[in-house]
Design a protein around this motif. Structure first.
Motif, PDB file in Angstrom:
ATOM      1  N   GLY A 128       0.812  -1.206   0.000  1.00  0.00           N
ATOM      2  CA  GLY A 128       0.000   0.000   0.000  1.00  0.00           C
ATOM      3  C   GLY A 128       0.846   1.256   0.000  1.00  0.00           C
ATOM      4  N   HIS A 186      -2.992  11.972   1.256  1.00  0.00           N
ATOM      5  CA  HIS A 186      -2.989  10.581   1.714  1.00  0.00           C
ATOM      6  C   HIS A 186      -1.556  10.079   1.890  1.00  0.00           C
ATOM      7  CE1 HIS A 186      -4.291   6.250   1.614  1.00  0.00           C
ATOM      8  NE2 HIS A 186      -3.090   6.127   1.080  1.00  0.00           N
ATOM      9  N   HIS A 227       0.782   8.818   5.340  1.00  0.00           N
ATOM     10  CA  HIS A 227       1.695   7.693   5.613  1.00  0.00           C
ATOM     11  C   HIS A 227       3.001   8.199   6.206  1.00  0.00           C
ATOM     12  CE1 HIS A 227      -0.752   4.629   3.867  1.00  0.00           C
ATOM     13  NE2 HIS A 227      -0.670   5.045   2.621  1.00  0.00           N
ATOM     14  N   GLU A 278      -4.170   2.301   5.702  1.00  0.00           N
ATOM     15  CA  GLU A 278      -4.636   3.075   4.546  1.00  0.00           C
ATOM     16  C   GLU A 278      -5.824   3.961   4.926  1.00  0.00           C
ATOM     17  OE1 GLU A 278      -3.062   3.373   1.799  1.00  0.00           O
ATOM     18  OE2 GLU A 278      -1.595   1.836   2.311  1.00  0.00           O
ATOM     19  N   HIS A 303      -5.886  -2.370   0.531  1.00  0.00           N
ATOM     20  CA  HIS A 303      -6.565  -1.093   0.773  1.00  0.00           C
ATOM     21  C   HIS A 303      -8.051  -1.355   1.037  1.00  0.00           C
ATOM     22  CE1 HIS A 303      -2.898   0.217  -1.165  1.00  0.00           C
ATOM     23  NE2 HIS A 303      -3.179   1.481  -0.891  1.00  0.00           N
TER      24      HIS A 303
HETATM   25 ZN   LIG Z   1      -1.751   4.541   0.949  1.00  0.00          ZN
END
Ligand SMILES: [Zn+2]
Length: 431
Positions: free
Chosen positions: A20, A285, A289, A365, A410
């Motif tokens: 991911g 997004h 992370h 995620e 995800h």
């Molecule tokens: Zn991601």
């Protein structure tokens, strides 16, 4: 197709989780979103612009159904091929060959064995890999790749994986020889530094062998992204654009690297197909992370999966050798001829453990999606971005429980769109 070999001893579990974060081949769907406009804060008219989750197209459904069969075949093949090589005694003959050529020298025997085994599996897998990675992708309009680029990628892939495999196999068999009772524990613990080193060098030494990475071409968009990064609390972040359009028509973005090789990478296909506001949500997004420390956290948690898996491999391997050792042509796991047997057991263990690893990945995620929404407050952009991802990548919005358990790194696109529609605490009336 699984042609990489002992690299999988450690990497297989982590690959699931990190897929991911650093998805290698456009097989995973990262994060996308769009924005009607970039709103920096308050009360976007989210309720009014609710995005409906559309039904998948017949082509997407067909892609998924055929993909399911291919996945099942691949799982079986990844177990049957090494299993056959071990059970028919072929591996012992390969080891004799390597040992003769190496004149009995331990490390050289292991290195040669791994090289021969890798080459063999590569050749056997080639037709299937060609169908899956080239023919099929073109048939569904998901690929722009020339045959020579495809071959180039395969050759780079096998070269890198062979080098890594030789190093890992030397370490693993060294531990097996020195500490036959505890090798699984030491190797499991070693997965943390090994992964960290891998993540450190991959963006600078390995990725550039496959594609060209450079600064973003759209400077205005780049400025908005750096602006967003500033608001996310990331200073001096590196944002790179990669020419994935030579390989694929699908869209994606990812974070990779650790310490000073940390970076966010945008596929040029994503920049071309999404609106700027949607790109910003995707970046939000990926920054999530980054800020939430997902790469490092995943690396540190790896032993929790790898140690039980290797413990199982050790336990079962001893029993298999006690029962079938004569047919195998080796009588202990520390013999390099056991490599295909280890591969087979690792595949089985990873299949069993993958639901847990994937659930962890999906949770991570989801956190990144939430982070991006809180950063951009642009629910509409987020939801329409996922919609675009569904169309461009032939996605299925609600893939079902079996797929989710065993393959989904995800949350489903449907769930992500729903979340983007509903999550806006900043605009909810105070209670
Ligand atoms: Zn991601």
């Amino acid at each position: 197709m699984n042609s990489a070999i002992s690299i999988r001893i450690i990497v297989i579990f982590v690959a699931i989780i990190l897929s991911g974060l650093a998805s290698p081949a456009g097989t995973t769907i990262a994060a996308a979103g769009t924005t009607g406009q970039t709103n920096q804060g308050n009360a976007s008219p989210v309720a009014a612009s609710r995005v409906e989750v559309p039904e998948p197209t017949p082509l997407a459904l067909q892609y998924r159904r055929t993909g399911d069969w291919i996945w099942i075949f691949n799982q079986a093949w990844a177990i049957l091929l090494p299993g056959t090589i071990a059970f028919l005694g072929f591996s012992a003959r390969l080891r004799d060959l390597a040992s003769r050529a190496a004149r009995g020298r331990w490390a050289l025997t292991i290195g040669l064995y791994v090289v021969i085994y890798s080459a063999l599996v590569f050749v056997v897998d080639l037709p299937i890999a060609y169908y899956e990675g080239f023919i099929r992708q073109h048939a569904y309009g998901l690929s722009n790749q020339s045959l020579s680029k495809w071959l180039h990628n395969r050759l780079v892939g096998i070269s890198v994986s062979t080098i890594v495999s030789v190093l890992l196999a030397t370490l693993a068999y060294g531990l097996l020889a020195k500490s036959p009772r505890r090798w699984w524990l030491y190797l499991g613990l070693a997965s943390v530094p090994l992964l960290a080193i891998g993540m450190l060098i991959q963006p600078i030494w390995i990725d550039p062998l496959l594609n060209t990475y450079g600064p973003m071409k759209n400077h205005e968009l780049e400025r908005s992204i750096l602006d967003l990064a500033g608001r996310a609390g990331i200073e001096g972040s590196r944002v790179l654009e990669v020419d994935k359009s030579v390989d694929t028509t699908t869209i994606n973005a990812y974070v990779t690297g650790v310490w000073n090789t940390k970076r966010i990478v945008l596929w040029d296909t994503l920049i071309a197909k999404l609106e700027p506001a949607q790109v910003l949500f995707v970046m939000g997004h990926e920054m999530g992370h980054y800020v939430l420390g997902h790469v490092i956290r995943t690396i540190c948690l790896t032993p929790l999966v790898v140690i039980p898996a290797l413990f199982f491999v050790d336990w079962w391997g001893r029993r298999l050798i006690a029962r079938h050792g004569r047919g195998f042509g080796f009588d202990r796991l520390s013999d390099v001829a056991s490599l295909p047997l280890l591969m087979m057991m690792i595949e089985i263990a990873s299949l069993v453990l993958s639901p847990a690893a994937l659930a962890y990945s999906r949770a991570q995620e989801h956190e990144a999606d939430r982070f991006a929404l809180e950063l951009t407050h642009d629910n509409h952009a987020a939801a329409t971005g996922f919609l675009k991802m569904q169309t461009e990548n032939l996605g299925i919005p609600r893939p079902g429980i079996v797929f989710t358990l065993f393959r989904a790194s995800h949350p489903s696109l449907g769930d992500r769109i729903d979340f983007c529609n509903d999550y806006h605490p900043w605009s909810d009336p105070p209670r």
